[in-house]
Enzyme design. Structure first.
Site, PDB file in Angstrom:
ATOM      1  N   GLU A  14       2.070  -0.935  -9.006  1.00  0.00           N
ATOM      2  CA  GLU A  14       1.106  -1.719  -8.225  1.00  0.00           C
ATOM      3  C   GLU A  14      -0.012  -2.142  -9.159  1.00  0.00           C
ATOM      4  OE1 GLU A  14      -1.072  -3.882  -6.165  1.00  0.00           O
ATOM      5  OE2 GLU A  14       0.763  -3.167  -5.204  1.00  0.00           O
TER       6      GLU A  14
ATOM      7  N   ASP B 134       8.869  -6.398  -3.003  1.00  0.00           N
ATOM      8  CA  ASP B 134       8.160  -6.737  -1.765  1.00  0.00           C
ATOM      9  C   ASP B 134       7.019  -7.653  -2.177  1.00  0.00           C
ATOM     10  OD1 ASP B 134       7.179  -6.785   0.776  1.00  0.00           O
ATOM     11  OD2 ASP B 134       6.439  -4.732   0.793  1.00  0.00           O
TER      12      ASP B 134
ATOM     13  N   PRO C 189       0.791  -1.235   0.000  1.00  0.00           N
ATOM     14  CA  PRO C 189       0.000   0.000   0.000  1.00  0.00           C
ATOM     15  C   PRO C 189       0.823   1.284   0.000  1.00  0.00           C
ATOM     16  CG  PRO C 189       0.094  -0.878   2.214  1.00  0.00           C
ATOM     17  CD  PRO C 189       0.842  -1.857   1.354  1.00  0.00           C
TER      18      PRO C 189
ATOM     19  N   CYS D   8       6.977 -10.643   3.904  1.00  0.00           N
ATOM     20  CA  CYS D   8       6.548 -10.599   5.301  1.00  0.00           C
ATOM     21  C   CYS D   8       6.113 -12.011   5.686  1.00  0.00           C
ATOM     22  CB  CYS D   8       5.411  -9.604   5.494  1.00  0.00           C
ATOM     23  SG  CYS D   8       4.995  -9.361   7.237  1.00  0.00           S
TER      24      CYS D   8
ATOM     25  N   ASP E 263       1.111  -5.491 -14.401  1.00  0.00           N
ATOM     26  CA  ASP E 263       1.692  -6.718 -13.877  1.00  0.00           C
ATOM     27  C   ASP E 263       3.195  -6.479 -13.756  1.00  0.00           C
ATOM     28  OD1 ASP E 263       3.050  -9.329 -13.914  1.00  0.00           O
ATOM     29  OD2 ASP E 263       1.067 -10.162 -14.312  1.00  0.00           O
TER      30      ASP E 263
ATOM     31  N   GLY F  39       3.864   2.170   2.000  1.00  0.00           N
ATOM     32  CA  GLY F  39       4.701   2.608   3.113  1.00  0.00           C
ATOM     33  C   GLY F  39       6.185   2.581   2.791  1.00  0.00           C
TER      34      GLY F  39
END
Length: 499
Positions: free
Chosen positions: A321, A365, A299, A418, A347, A301
């Site tokens: 994105e 990420d 998003p 993550c 993409d 950050g």
């Protein structure tokens, strides 16, 4: 970027029926709904969020703050609503086992609206200081209002059975039915068995398998709010966080006040997320005119942090994105940073393929299971399955492969997830680097250790050719972020030649 950050999915409907199922006509037999029952505001907010999580795949961390604000809860009620929501979501597996035992039927046979009220009540009965009568009565009121008097009577009977015994009794009773040590640990720690095994393997890879229970416990503790001060635009204040130079603790209260007061140059961001972005910037000296890319930016950050650093050093950042709603979040995150950052909506594999050899630093990420952020997104543990890993790994491999092709000679990719799941972390890196002579893995542990404000314990995975870094909630107080730094050399890509 994690799928667990993507907010709500389309509403799902449930076909489950049984005792506690919502009748066609709620209320009395004439079809009239029963009278509206009084429910304490904090419980009402918690219940509404639980329903959205169950029924619409909402994420509590995105929905709860707005629900609290809309209900104008006092600070005390806001704290109660937060504890009830997150506590119920974390321990859902245990509570479902207890409900099934007390109701003498599987939870799949209970209407979802009733089941959520039962879960909320069981959390209050077994894990808080809320008076038993208040937990039972208000939960019955919730169900009677939502699903009729019959469902309210069912709820009352189940909760009174649960309230008769202690939390210790219920824990022992449920664990007696476990078929293995891992099942007992799953019930005790409120983690699915497959996640426990994945975390055990990841810790064993570092020679730290004895830390498993500490990790599971850390997953069940609400994280402290950490803020980031965008370099050159804001300054961190005390109390500082131990590692990232940009990170500091929230002064208390609603952190949105600090964010709004700063105009967005201060924002909420986990220290682990800050560290992996800082590591990409610190992996090699920055030359003016470098071109950077955040390939999976939503998003936003990490994008904002990289944009602030790029601005200080005369570098240019682009972001990408693929999901339009998340691309808008990226643009919103970048408003606080002067200058233009182009945000593409493609993409990532296609964008990188079209920009071969153009970028000096790329952040990948990657979309992942989000198993590293279970303490802040507790519902994710019950939504994910091994099938999600199998589906995500090929995408992660493709994105990282494409990013490497978009590097200029000497350029660096930061591959970030993550998640500590080995298939999503070292497994992806090993797959991508197989037979590639044009890519060198840098020592990410050394990069993070050099930029950290205080000593940081980053375990070695024992592989001579690996320098990846894994952060942990129990060891570092961060999300379980993984980082690998890969640098392109002038050597030919032997894998490409063979193809």
């Amino acid at each position: 970027m994690s799928p667990s950050e993507q907010g709500r999915a389309p509403r799902r409907t449930s076909g489950r029926q049984g005792v506690g199922a919502r009748p066609t006509n709620t209320g009395d037999r004439s079809g009239r709904r029963g009278p509206t029952r009084t429910v304490q505001p904090a419980r009402r907010v918690a219940y509404d969020v639980l329903r959205a999580v169950s029924d619409s795949d909402a994420y509590a961390n995105l929905l709860l703050p707005s629900a609290i604000a809309e209900a104008a809860l006092s600070p005390q009620d806001a704290a109660l609503a937060t504890e009830l929501t997150y506590g119920t979501l974390r321990r859902r597996g245990l509570y479902d086992a207890i409900i099934a035992a007390a109701a003498d039927r599987a939870v799949d046979g209970i209407d979802p609206a009733v089941l959520d009220a039962l879960r909320l009540a069981v959390h209050q009965l077994l894990a808080t200081r809320v008076a038993s009568h208040a937990a039972v009565n208000e939960s019955v009121n919730l169900v009677a209002t939502a699903a009729g008097r019959g469902a309210g009577s069912f709820t009352n009977a189940v909760l009174r059975r649960i309230a008769r015994d202690t939390p210790e009794h219920w824990q022992e009773r449920i664990e007696e039915d476990a078929r293995s040590d891992d099942e007992r640990l799953a019930l005790r720690s409120a983690h699915p068995v497959w996640i426990i095994r994945a975390l055990r393997r990841a810790l064993a890879d570092e020679g730290r398998v004895d830390e498993l229970e500490a990790l599971l416990e850390a997953d069940n503790v609400s994280p402290e709010v950490t803020l980031v001060a965008l370099p050159g635009l804001a300054e961190p204040v005390d109390p500082r966080r131990p590692y990232a130079v940009t990170a500091f603790a929230s002064p208390g209260g609603d952190p949105r006040r600090s964010v709004e007061a700063s105009g967005g140059t201060v924002r909420v961001q986990d220290e682990g997320s800050q560290l992996v972005a800082l590591a990409l910037a610190d992996a090699a000296p920055i030359r003016a005119g470098e071109r950077w890319l955040d390939l999976c930016a939503g998003p936003g950050g990490k994008t904002a942090l990289l944009a602030a650093i790029a601005r200080e050093h005369g570098a240019t950042l682009e972001a990408n994105e693929v999901v339009p709603t998340r691309a808008r979040l990226v643009r919103n995150a970048l408003r606080a940073v002067p200058g233009e950052v182009v945000v593409h909506e493609q993409d990532g594999r296609e964008l990188a393929a079209a920009r071969a050899g153009e970028f000096d630093r790329i952040l990948v990420d990657a979309p992942c299971t989000g198993l590293g952020a279970l303490r802040r997104r507790p519902e994710a543990r019950w939504r994910k399955s091994p099938a999600d890993v199998a589906e995500l790994v090929p995408l992660q491999v493709d994105l990282l492969t494409a990013a490497l092709e978009a590097l200029a000679p000497g350029g660096i990719v930061a591959y970030v997830t993550c998640s500590p799941h080995l298939a999503e972390t070292v497994g992806v890196v090993q797959e991508v680097l197989r037979d590639r002579a044009d890519i060198t893995e840098l020592d990410a542990r050394s990069v993070i250790a050099d930029l950290a404000r205080s000593p940081i314990d980053l375990a070695d995975d024992g592989r001579a050719d690996s320098g990846s870094a894994q952060l942990w909630p129990h060891r570092h107080g961060t999300d379980a972020m993984f980082l690998a730094l890969l640098q392109r050399t002038d050597a030919p890509n032997t894998a490409a030649k063979e193809d």
